[in-house]
Motif scaffolding. Structure first.
Motif, PDB file in Angstrom:
ATOM      1  N   LEU A 775     -40.175 -30.858  44.366  1.00 21.22           N
ATOM      2  CA  LEU A 775     -39.887 -31.423  43.228  1.00 21.22           C
ATOM      3  C   LEU A 775     -38.551 -31.819  42.931  1.00 21.22           C
ATOM      4  CD1 LEU A 775     -42.456 -29.738  40.926  1.00 21.22           C
ATOM      5  CD2 LEU A 775     -42.815 -32.021  41.956  1.00 21.22           C
ATOM      6  N   PRO A 776     -37.574 -30.948  43.151  1.00 22.66           N
ATOM      7  CA  PRO A 776     -36.107 -31.437  43.009  1.00 22.66           C
ATOM      8  C   PRO A 776     -35.908 -32.623  43.566  1.00 22.66           C
ATOM      9  CG  PRO A 776     -36.413 -29.012  43.091  1.00 22.66           C
ATOM     10  CD  PRO A 776     -37.579 -29.453  43.581  1.00 22.66           C
ATOM     11  N   SER A 777     -36.219 -32.679  44.917  1.00 24.41           N
ATOM     12  CA  SER A 777     -35.880 -33.945  45.597  1.00 24.41           C
ATOM     13  C   SER A 777     -36.652 -35.417  45.090  1.00 24.41           C
ATOM     14  CB  SER A 777     -36.287 -33.947  47.322  1.00 24.41           C
ATOM     15  OG  SER A 777     -37.415 -33.480  47.365  1.00 24.41           O
ATOM     16  N   ILE A 778     -37.867 -34.924  44.486  1.00 20.71           N
ATOM     17  CA  ILE A 778     -38.513 -36.232  44.150  1.00 20.71           C
ATOM     18  C   ILE A 778     -37.840 -36.326  42.671  1.00 20.71           C
ATOM     19  CG2 ILE A 778     -40.724 -36.838  42.985  1.00 20.71           C
ATOM     20  CD1 ILE A 778     -42.136 -34.946  44.928  1.00 20.71           C
ATOM     21  N   PHE A 779     -37.315 -35.614  41.944  1.00 19.18           N
ATOM     22  CA  PHE A 779     -36.889 -35.966  40.661  1.00 19.18           C
ATOM     23  C   PHE A 779     -35.423 -36.736  41.053  1.00 19.18           C
ATOM     24  CE2 PHE A 779     -34.349 -35.589  36.964  1.00 19.18           C
ATOM     25  CZ  PHE A 779     -35.241 -35.121  35.945  1.00 19.18           C
ATOM     26  N   ARG A 780     -34.975 -36.258  42.073  1.00 19.48           N
ATOM     27  CA  ARG A 780     -33.358 -36.775  42.297  1.00 19.48           C
ATOM     28  C   ARG A 780     -33.713 -38.220  42.898  1.00 19.48           C
ATOM     29  NH1 ARG A 780     -32.344 -33.386  45.733  1.00 19.48           N
ATOM     30  NH2 ARG A 780     -31.313 -31.573  44.229  1.00 19.48           N
ATOM     31  N   GLY A 781     -34.715 -38.609  43.631  1.00 23.45           N
ATOM     32  CA  GLY A 781     -35.238 -39.731  44.128  1.00 23.45           C
ATOM     33  C   GLY A 781     -35.270 -40.649  43.083  1.00 23.45           C
ATOM     34  N   ILE A 782     -35.791 -40.223  41.974  1.00 23.18           N
ATOM     35  CA  ILE A 782     -36.082 -40.888  40.930  1.00 23.18           C
ATOM     36  C   ILE A 782     -34.772 -41.503  40.155  1.00 23.18           C
ATOM     37  CG2 ILE A 782     -37.098 -41.221  38.542  1.00 23.18           C
ATOM     38  CD1 ILE A 782     -39.341 -39.421  39.526  1.00 23.18           C
ATOM     39  N   ILE A 783     -33.929 -40.416  39.820  1.00 16.61           N
ATOM     40  CA  ILE A 783     -32.572 -40.731  39.178  1.00 16.61           C
ATOM     41  C   ILE A 783     -31.785 -41.621  39.910  1.00 16.61           C
ATOM     42  CG2 ILE A 783     -32.804 -38.976  37.406  1.00 16.61           C
ATOM     43  CD1 ILE A 783     -30.769 -37.231  38.953  1.00 16.61           C
ATOM     44  N   ASP A 784     -32.003 -41.425  41.207  1.00 18.46           N
ATOM     45  CA  ASP A 784     -30.980 -42.269  42.115  1.00 18.46           C
ATOM     46  C   ASP A 784     -31.530 -43.517  42.594  1.00 18.46           C
ATOM     47  OD1 ASP A 784     -29.358 -40.042  42.424  1.00 18.46           O
ATOM     48  OD2 ASP A 784     -30.118 -39.381  44.458  1.00 18.46           O
ATOM     49  N   GLY A 785     -32.836 -44.064  42.044  1.00 16.55           N
ATOM     50  CA  GLY A 785     -33.339 -45.318  42.152  1.00 16.55           C
ATOM     51  C   GLY A 785     -33.793 -45.441  43.698  1.00 16.55           C
ATOM     52  N   GLU A 786     -34.635 -44.474  44.113  1.00 13.46           N
ATOM     53  CA  GLU A 786     -35.302 -44.728  45.635  1.00 13.46           C
ATOM     54  C   GLU A 786     -35.460 -46.313  45.620  1.00 13.46           C
ATOM     55  OE1 GLU A 786     -36.964 -44.737  48.747  1.00 13.46           O
ATOM     56  OE2 GLU A 786     -36.510 -42.879  48.419  1.00 13.46           O
ATOM     57  N   ARG A 787     -35.137 -46.833  46.871  1.00 16.93           N
ATOM     58  CA  ARG A 787     -35.162 -48.340  47.449  1.00 16.93           C
ATOM     59  C   ARG A 787     -36.436 -48.804  47.790  1.00 16.93           C
ATOM     60  NH1 ARG A 787     -33.068 -49.513  52.927  1.00 16.93           N
ATOM     61  NH2 ARG A 787     -33.466 -47.557  53.988  1.00 16.93           N
ATOM     62  N   TYR A 788     -37.402 -47.707  48.117  1.00 15.73           N
ATOM     63  CA  TYR A 788     -38.695 -48.430  48.545  1.00 15.73           C
ATOM     64  C   TYR A 788     -39.624 -48.290  47.571  1.00 15.73           C
ATOM     65  CZ  TYR A 788     -37.035 -48.104  53.390  1.00 15.73           C
ATOM     66  OH  TYR A 788     -36.488 -48.197  54.597  1.00 15.73           O
ATOM     67  N   PRO A 789     -39.969 -49.380  47.097  1.00 15.47           N
ATOM     68  CA  PRO A 789     -41.095 -49.412  45.891  1.00 15.47           C
ATOM     69  C   PRO A 789     -42.192 -48.647  46.165  1.00 15.47           C
ATOM     70  CG  PRO A 789     -40.386 -51.676  46.486  1.00 15.47           C
ATOM     71  CD  PRO A 789     -39.834 -50.650  47.545  1.00 15.47           C
ATOM     72  N   VAL A 790     -42.826 -48.486  47.274  1.00 17.35           N
ATOM     73  CA  VAL A 790     -43.992 -47.817  47.165  1.00 17.35           C
ATOM     74  C   VAL A 790     -43.635 -46.118  47.248  1.00 17.35           C
ATOM     75  CG1 VAL A 790     -44.078 -47.541  49.806  1.00 17.35           C
ATOM     76  CG2 VAL A 790     -46.021 -47.369  48.655  1.00 17.35           C
ATOM     77  N   VAL A 791     -42.611 -45.708  47.525  1.00 12.02           N
ATOM     78  CA  VAL A 791     -41.950 -44.182  47.460  1.00 12.02           C
ATOM     79  C   VAL A 791     -41.851 -43.958  46.120  1.00 12.02           C
ATOM     80  CG1 VAL A 791     -40.572 -42.591  48.271  1.00 12.02           C
ATOM     81  CG2 VAL A 791     -41.107 -44.411  49.866  1.00 12.02           C
ATOM     82  N   MET A 792     -41.041 -44.834  45.308  1.00  8.25           N
ATOM     83  CA  MET A 792     -40.614 -44.907  43.938  1.00  8.25           C
ATOM     84  C   MET A 792     -41.957 -44.792  43.093  1.00  8.25           C
ATOM     85  SD  MET A 792     -38.114 -44.447  42.068  1.00  8.25           S
ATOM     86  CE  MET A 792     -36.968 -44.916  40.525  1.00  8.25           C
ATOM     87  N   SER A 793     -43.047 -45.448  43.370  1.00  6.78           N
ATOM     88  CA  SER A 793     -44.098 -45.743  42.674  1.00  6.78           C
ATOM     89  C   SER A 793     -44.899 -44.129  42.739  1.00  6.78           C
ATOM     90  CB  SER A 793     -45.196 -46.635  43.336  1.00  6.78           C
ATOM     91  OG  SER A 793     -46.352 -46.536  42.423  1.00  6.78           O
ATOM     92  N   THR A 794     -44.820 -43.504  44.005  1.00  6.95           N
ATOM     93  CA  THR A 794     -45.381 -42.217  44.209  1.00  6.95           C
ATOM     94  C   THR A 794     -44.786 -41.148  43.339  1.00  6.95           C
ATOM     95  OG1 THR A 794     -46.121 -42.883  46.295  1.00  6.95           O
ATOM     96  CG2 THR A 794     -46.416 -40.879  45.951  1.00  6.95           C
ATOM     97  N   TYR A 795     -43.323 -41.450  43.414  1.00  7.32           N
ATOM     98  CA  TYR A 795     -42.484 -40.286  42.791  1.00  7.32           C
ATOM     99  C   TYR A 795     -42.750 -40.310  41.488  1.00  7.32           C
ATOM    100  CZ  TYR A 795     -39.087 -39.799  46.800  1.00  7.32           C
ATOM    101  OH  TYR A 795     -38.068 -39.200  47.708  1.00  7.32           O
ATOM    102  N   LEU A 796     -42.947 -41.648  40.805  1.00  8.46           N
ATOM    103  CA  LEU A 796     -43.003 -41.522  39.356  1.00  8.46           C
ATOM    104  C   LEU A 796     -44.388 -40.921  39.054  1.00  8.46           C
ATOM    105  CD1 LEU A 796     -41.400 -45.122  38.472  1.00  8.46           C
ATOM    106  CD2 LEU A 796     -40.644 -43.024  38.027  1.00  8.46           C
ATOM    107  N   GLY A 797     -45.521 -41.224  39.811  1.00  8.39           N
ATOM    108  CA  GLY A 797     -46.926 -40.838  39.612  1.00  8.39           C
ATOM    109  C   GLY A 797     -46.809 -39.195  39.713  1.00  8.39           C
ATOM    110  N   ILE A 798     -46.069 -38.809  40.542  1.00  8.55           N
ATOM    111  CA  ILE A 798     -45.991 -37.220  40.593  1.00  8.55           C
ATOM    112  C   ILE A 798     -45.403 -36.760  39.299  1.00  8.55           C
ATOM    113  CG2 ILE A 798     -44.938 -35.250  41.640  1.00  8.55           C
ATOM    114  CD1 ILE A 798     -45.397 -36.800  44.293  1.00  8.55           C
TER     115      ILE A 798
END
Length: 979
Positions: A775-798
């Motif tokens: 979960l920390p890496s997922i949280f970090r991916g959100i605040i860093d603005g993950e560049r792949y939309p499909v990955v970001m969408s899944t991050y936000l879903g989690i």
């Protein structure tokens, strides 16, 4: 390595390496491996294998080590590369003489010289070709043959190089030696013919070997040695001479016995002549244009007229037919629809073709193909009688059948009929018309002719679509022919079944299928029939039952289901060959797949037999693959009742998906599919089913093309019983996921994240604890603005699941992230909300969009200044969510949340739809507990805003609302009318 002292030692070790005693062999191999990189080692090997007094086995091994060394150490850039001085010595030694007496060693030496030539010729080895050209002229038979053998292998190797500079060098070489190669070939050919005329077969055989080698050289030079070979008088002269030489060699075959060694080499040479023409046509179609007329005349004369009687043999006929087919089908010879767009070369070739293929010529080719080459031979009829099952397997694609004359003639017929269908359709229809009515059972030839004509009608089915009323033909004649019981008529009954199978996807009324099923059933239950007719019925069912057959209607087949299934099962038990069992199993699978759950009353016998068949097929992995496929469809057909198969089913899955077991190479893909459908149809999780998951860690490490099915299996376990599953495997699964995410594609990353999301959906309390390391890496991916939309969408879903359904854990995670990043907790929260609002458009799934709105709204009511600062963004996302999920009732004019589910209704599938699996039902039940489907977004927005208003007071709330765009506020008010 000193040559004198080393030779004795190396010779001794090589001798030991030829031993059958592993205690002697293994140390010798290890020693030779250590010497591979020692300077001088290959010079010692050269001295050993060129010393004819030594043991042949030792010399053979020396050659092999030398050849392998060239592959590894000859190139300058290779690690431990040979020195230039040693390579110079070795090159000189390799071509110092051509007198190797042992054929096998001579061939290996020629190959290794060619390997060196590939790297060094001509720049570092300019003397190679001149030396070979001089050596093939010597009078000594042995030296001449060995030099010619090396010349061939060198030419073959150099011709295979594809870089532009290498091609240019080979073009220069070819133009320089082509004249010599032609004269060499002519000399050996003339010598052979003289020996044949003199009746000296031993000398003829000797000369023929040289003719064959020189022809092989010319083949490579002709096909690969010229950019525009038609501009070379010598090349075109050679190609024209090929036809004359072919005629001479074919005539020679009359005087040589079939069991003679010379006859075998003669046939190889004749075939090589045809390969020269075929290769040249393939590589240089326009240069071949001057040869089209002569090639067609030659091939048609020998294959379709009396000229070839008594001298042609099967492989030669195949080659001639291939030559005709390549000319007929060649795209270079087909003009464009707009003639003006065609090149002059294309038009010239097409003109020659058209002039040759006149009506009389086409008619004769068609008639000869059908009435001569399509006829069942005496050998085939004998095989039918003695081994009907073997005959059927061979005729439906056995290995020997693939390379025999029959498939070649059928392909030629299809190609010619497609190209000239307007001319040939009347010819074929006339042949059919002449066969109408009853057939004299005593006239075997008439029966075989009818079989051949029906074969042609089946092969040309698509071309004859508008010319044959197949439905009428079926009703008026073919159906009656299926019922003829005379023993001699069995070829026709078998052929009629095949013929219907060819036409059923082309032109066959759906209303006629029940009549056809009745006829097939009668054939399957006729125990007196030779089994290949029953097997042909099976192959027909294979054609008419696949899922993509849109004319198939289950209701038409159901009256025959029980009897058909029973008869197919009986046949499965009777047949003995592995291939046949696979065919029958495949058809049984198709039946089960077609009728789905309606198969349940009839599968008892098959369920009892499959364990025995699985045990018997231990050495036949392809048959086991067919059993796995059948089990897949059985489980789908049985649904929840498939749990009764578990004593057999689960050990099969265990074996098939265990990467430590050798059979997994063949069984893994089907085994994973079976594992998945077993879980999807399982009513509950058993200890045995749970135990199989032990195979998964190794499967995830493979990261193969089966990884998607692995994730589907993991998700199926989660939906089946998340608590039991996670209690046993959570740690292993999290560890595997952490390893996978280090080196995985974006798609693989999303697959991992979806599993995490499903766990949170099914078990929002336990889920965050299980995947806490991720979960920390997922949280970090959100605040860093993950560049792949499909990955970001899944991050936000989690994160939406954690925030909405486990607020306590979210607070702990927020504190952890603030500590790790060295920032204030409120700053971290603000950054997350800001990025969430900014990247909302990355989320395309309506469920996730609603989840985001619910999750962010769950932060309200709040006095937190950061949350109030982001209030505008939260409202924007909420209004977007309302637009996504709210639909207007046309009667009342009010809005309602279209994602809400209130009670469980088991889906009622139509006849064309598969019934819901147990997993489908579990997902439906899960949805009834999911806030996305149980909480009205409209109601939730109203309640949260009301609570925020009560917390801040009217004035404070109005000030907060003024931060929201007026248009957004107006839309919000419209959605909240009535509250």
């Amino acid at each position: 390595m000193d040559l004198n002292s080393a030779s004795t030692i190396v010779l001794q070790v090589l001798t030991q390496a030829t031993s059958q005693d592993t205690a002697v062999l293994k140390p010798a191999e290890e020693q030779l491996k250590q010497w591979e990189t020692q300077p001088g080692f290959y010079s010692v090997l050269l001295n050993i294998f060129t010393n004819h007094a030594l043991d042949v086995n030792v010399r053979w091994l020396a050659v092999l080590y030398f050849k392998n060394g060239i592959d590894r150490y000859w190139r300058r850039v290779a690690p431990h590369a040979l020195s230039e001085e040693e390579k110079t010595t070795l090159r000189a030694g390799l071509i110092s003489n051509f007198n190797e007496p042992v054929n096998q060693i001579a061939t290996q030496i020629s190959v290794l010289i060619a390997k060196v030539a590939r790297v060094d010729c001509p720049r570092q080895w300019p003397e190679l070709i001149p030396t070979l050209l001089e050596s093939v002229k010597v009078q000594d038979d042995l030296q001449q043959h060995r030099a010619l053998l090396t010349f061939y292998h060198v030419t073959k190797t150099l011709a295979s190089k594809r870089l532009a500079t290498d091609r240019k060098l080979f073009y220069d070489l070819s133009s320089g030696i082509y004249s010599f190669a032609c004269s060499l070939w002519n000399h050996h050919t003339d010598t052979f013919l003289q020996h044949i005329c003199a009746g000296d077969e031993a000398a003829a055989t000797n000369s023929l070997e040289r003719t064959l080698l020189s022809l092989k050289v010319l083949r490579k030079l002709t096909v690969h040695g010229f950019v525009e070979p038609h501009c070379s008088v010598e090349v075109m002269g050679f190609l024209h001479a090929v036809f004359e030489r072919l005629k001479q060699f074919l005539e020679c075959s009359r005087s040589i016995r079939a069991d003679n060694v010379c006859r075998d080499r003669l046939e190889k040479t004749i075939i090589l002549f045809t390969k020269v023409l075929l290769d040249f046509l393939d590589q240089h179609p326009f240069s071949f244009t001057p040869l089209i007329q002569r090639s067609l005349e030659f091939a048609v004369s020998y294959v379709f007229t009396e000229a070839g009687e008594g001298i042609v043999f099967e492989q030669f006929i195949v080659q001639c037919m291939n030559l005709i087919k390549m000319i007929v089908k060649n795209y270079a010879y087909k003009p464009s629809k707009n003639i003006e767009d065609s090149s002059p070369e294309t038009l010239e070739a097409h003109k020659i073709k058209t002039a040759f293929f006149t009506y009389p010529t086409l008619m004769e080719i068609c008639r000869r193909l059908v009435t001569h080459y399509f006829l069942l031979t005496k050998e085939e009829l004998t095989m039918w009688e003695e081994d009907p099952e073997g005959f059927t397997v061979e005729e439906t694609g056995g290995d020997s059948w693939k390379y025999s004359l029959r498939p070649c003639t059928e392909v030629l017929f299809i190609d010619i009929f497609h190209e000239y269908n307007q001319t040939l359709t009347p010819v074929l229809l006339e042949m059919v018309q002449s066969l109408q009515g009853s057939t004299n059972m005593e006239d075997t030839n008439a029966i075989l002719i009818k079989d051949a004509v029906y074969n042609a009608i089946g092969l040309a089915a698509y071309e004859l679509f508008d010319s044959v009323d197949f439905d009428q033909w079926f009703k008026n004649q073919l159906l009656a022919e299926l019922q003829v019981s005379h023993n001699r008529y069995k070829p026709i009954r078998r052929r009629v079944i095949w013929l219907i199978g060819q036409w059923i996807s082309v032109k066959f009324k759906s209303d006629l299928r029940p009549v056809l099923y009745e006829a097939i059933r009668n054939l399957l239950q006729d125990q007196d029939l030779v089994s290949c007719i029953r097997l042909q019925s099976v192959f027909f069912l294979n054609v008419c039952l696949p899922v993509d057959d849109f004319e198939f209607r289950t209701d038409q087949f159901l009256p025959y289901l029980e009897s058909m299934f029973t008869l197919l099962f009986q046949l499965l038990q009777e047949v003995t060959q592995c291939d046949t069992k696979m065919h029958v199993l495949h058809v049984l699978s198709c039946v089960i797949e077609r009728v789905n759950t309606q198969i349940q009353p009839y599968v008892g016998c098959l369920v009892q037999y499959l364990p025995l068949l699985w045990k018997q097929s231990e050495e036949h992995n392809m048959l086991r693959c067919a059993i796995l496929t059948t089990l897949i469809h059985l489980v789908q057909g049985l649904g929840a009742d498939s749990k009764n198969l578990y004593p057999f089913l689960l050990p099969v899955i265990q074996l098939s998906t265990d990467v430590s077991q050798p059979p997994h190479v063949y069984l893994l893909e089907d085994g994973l599919e079976l594992w998945l459908v077993t879980l999807e149809n399982s009513p509950c999780l058993t200890p045995e089913l749970l135990r199989i998951f032990q195979n998964m860690s190794a499967l995830l490490e493979l990261s193969s093309e089966n990884i998607k099915n692995c994730f589907k299996i993991i998700n199926a376990y989660i939906f089946l019983s998340s608590s039991e599953f996670l209690q046993m495997y959570a740690a292993d699964l999290c560890r595997s996921f952490c390893e996978l995410l280090k080196d995985v594609t974006t798609d693989g990353q999303v697959q991992v994240l979806k599993v995490v999301e499903n766990v949170l959906k099914v078990n929002p309390v336990l889920g965050p604890q299980v995947f806490q390391p991720l979960l920390p890496s997922i949280f970090r991916g959100i605040i860093d603005g993950e560049r792949y939309p499909v990955v970001m969408s899944t991050y936000l879903g989690i994160m939406g699941r954690v925030l909405l359904q486990n607020a306590r854990f979210f607070s702990l995670l927020l504190s952890q992230m603030a500590c790790e990043l060295g920032q204030e907790l409120d700053q971290i929260l603000g950054n997350m909300i800001e990025m969430w609002v900014d990247r909302m458009d990355n989320i395309t799934q309506p469920e996730r969009r609603k989840l985001s709105a619910l999750a962010l709204l769950s932060l309200l009511p709040s006095l937190n200044s950061v949350i109030q600062d982001k209030f505008c963004g939260i409202i924007n996302i909420s209004v977007e969510g309302l637009h996504d999920v709210m639909t207007e009732d046309p009667e009342t004019g009010t809005y309602k949340d279209c994602m809400l589910m209130f009670h469980f209704e088991e889906p009622k599938g139509t006849e064309d739809e598969e019934p819901p699996t147990e997993q489908d039902k579990r997902k439906k039940m899960l949805a009834l507990k999911d806030p996305v489907h149980t909480v009205s977004l409209q109601q939730f927005v109203y309640e949260k805003l009301k609570a925020q208003q009560e917390l801040l007071g009217e004035q404070g709330f109005q000030a907060l609302m003024e931060t929201v765009d007026t248009e957004i506020v107006a839309q919000l008010q419209e959605f909240l009318q009535g509250f």
